[in-house]
Design an enzyme around this catalytic site. Structure first.
Site, short mmCIF file in Angstrom:
data_model
loop_
_atom_site.label_atom_id
_atom_site.label_comp_id
_atom_site.label_asym_id
_atom_site.label_seq_id
_atom_site.Cartn_x
_atom_site.Cartn_y
_atom_site.Cartn_z
N CYS A 1 49.11 35.51 39.97
CA CYS A 1 49.26 34.69 38.76
C CYS A 1 49.60 35.53 37.53
O CYS A 1 50.47 35.15 36.74
CB CYS A 1 47.97 33.92 38.48
N ASP A 2 48.91 36.65 37.37
CA ASP A 2 48.96 37.38 36.10
C ASP A 2 49.50 38.80 36.19
O ASP A 2 49.70 39.45 35.16
CB ASP A 2 47.55 37.44 35.49
N CYS B 1 43.45 36.95 39.60
CA CYS B 1 44.61 36.56 40.40
C CYS B 1 45.81 37.43 40.06
O CYS B 1 46.47 37.22 39.03
CB CYS B 1 44.93 35.08 40.17
#
Length: 319
Positions: free
Chosen positions: A139-140, A136
């Site tokens: 997300c990261d 992701c």
């Protein structure tokens, strides 16, 4: 097996969609039973830091967020059972669910069993999940600011991840096993513009043979070009690898019961309520089992809320 008491509603899954559905159902006095499944907490349990959850501007880990959701659902008296459902019977009522440890019956079901990222299948992947391997970018990705990373995949997701990451990483190696991308033309055009800047380096007809690293995380990838006859592998230095080769919804046990498309459960949608209902009245679905596009914690929670409201209306119609 012990026969559990009959429940008005059972929620399958303990990710953001499942816990949100439990909170709303509990507040509606439906006394829900939540069955966690194998992966308690869902995909967020593998996320080290979350910075895009509204209201949490300070860093929070995935496990911390899921623990808070767990406690929130308990506050409103959600009954939580640690079991994994292995078969269901939705063609007659009450609905019947067979778990590894118990049997369950209910009047309504919310399916929020999630979807697992598809990985490369390398033995070295498990070692570096959460330590350099991610699925992701949203997300990261921020944690790789000004670093060199790699993305593997050739569809819309892989290119979208690459475009997003190009905003803050130093360099991206995009690795694809074929010569052509299976993505929308507009995305490919955007990608090629960035390739011209040399911020994205393409490795087509190539596969990742191994992932190398140390206690701190990923340090190198070994890749092989299928067009080259020699067996020599190219070693590239990266701080992270984003795997974008698709997702596998956890819906196998529902395939002979519910209508699906590519493994994702089809829901009613529309603008007149009952959005999350499946082809069987009383069976609702939320989260990654219905979503192959957004796949965010907040969108999963939103659909869990919708499923709880839809199921409440359904149960009220029975009385």
């Amino acid at each position: 097996m012990e026969l559990k008491n009959h429940k008005k509603i059972i929620i399958l899954g303990s990710g953001p969609a499942g816990y949100t559905a439990a909170i709303y159902s509990s507040r509606a006095n439906l006394n829900p039973l939540l069955i966690t499944g194998i992966n308690k907490g869902g995909q967020l349990m593998n996320t080290n830091e979350i910075e895009n959850w509204p209201g949490d501007f300070k860093k929070i880990t995935g496990p911390e967020l899921m623990n808070r959701m767990h406690e929130h659902s308990l506050k409103f008296k959600t009954e939580i059972v640690y079991d994994n459902i292995i078969s269901v019977e939705f063609k007659k009522k009450p609905f019947f669910l067979l778990g590894e440890y118990n049997k369950y019956t209910c009047d309504a079901v919310i399916i929020a069993t999630g979807a697992n990222p598809r990985y490369l299948g390398l033995s070295s992947e498990n070692k570096f999940k959460g330590k350099g391997i991610s699925t992701c970018a949203v997300c990261d990705g921020f944690f790789y600011k000004n670093k060199e990373i790699a993305v593997v995949g050739g569809g819309n997701t892989a290119i979208e991840e690459t475009l997003y990451l190009s905003n803050f990483v130093k360099k991206i190696y995009l690795i694809h096993r074929r010569n052509n991308f299976k993505a929308e033309k507009i995305l490919i055009d955007r990608l090629l513009k960035i390739v011209k800047t040399k911020k994205v380096i393409l490795h087509l007809n190539s596969t990742i043979e191994d992932i190398l690293g140390n206690n701190k995380g990923v340090t190198h990838l070994l890749i092989k070009n299928k067009n080259l006859k020699e067996k020599k592998k190219l070693k590239i230095a990266v701080s992270g690898l984003f795997v974008a080769i698709g997702y596998i919804p956890n819906t196998d046990i529902f395939t002979d019961q519910l209508k699906m498309k590519d493994g994702y459960i089809k829901i009613k949608k529309g603008t007149h309520g009952n959005y999350t209902q499946t082809n069987i009245p009383g069976v609702f679905a939320a989260g990654d089992v219905i979503d192959h596009v957004y796949r965010q914690a907040i969108t999963s929670s939103a659909s869990g809320c919708m499923a709880a409201l839809d199921s409440e209306r359904y149960l009220n119609s029975l009385s």
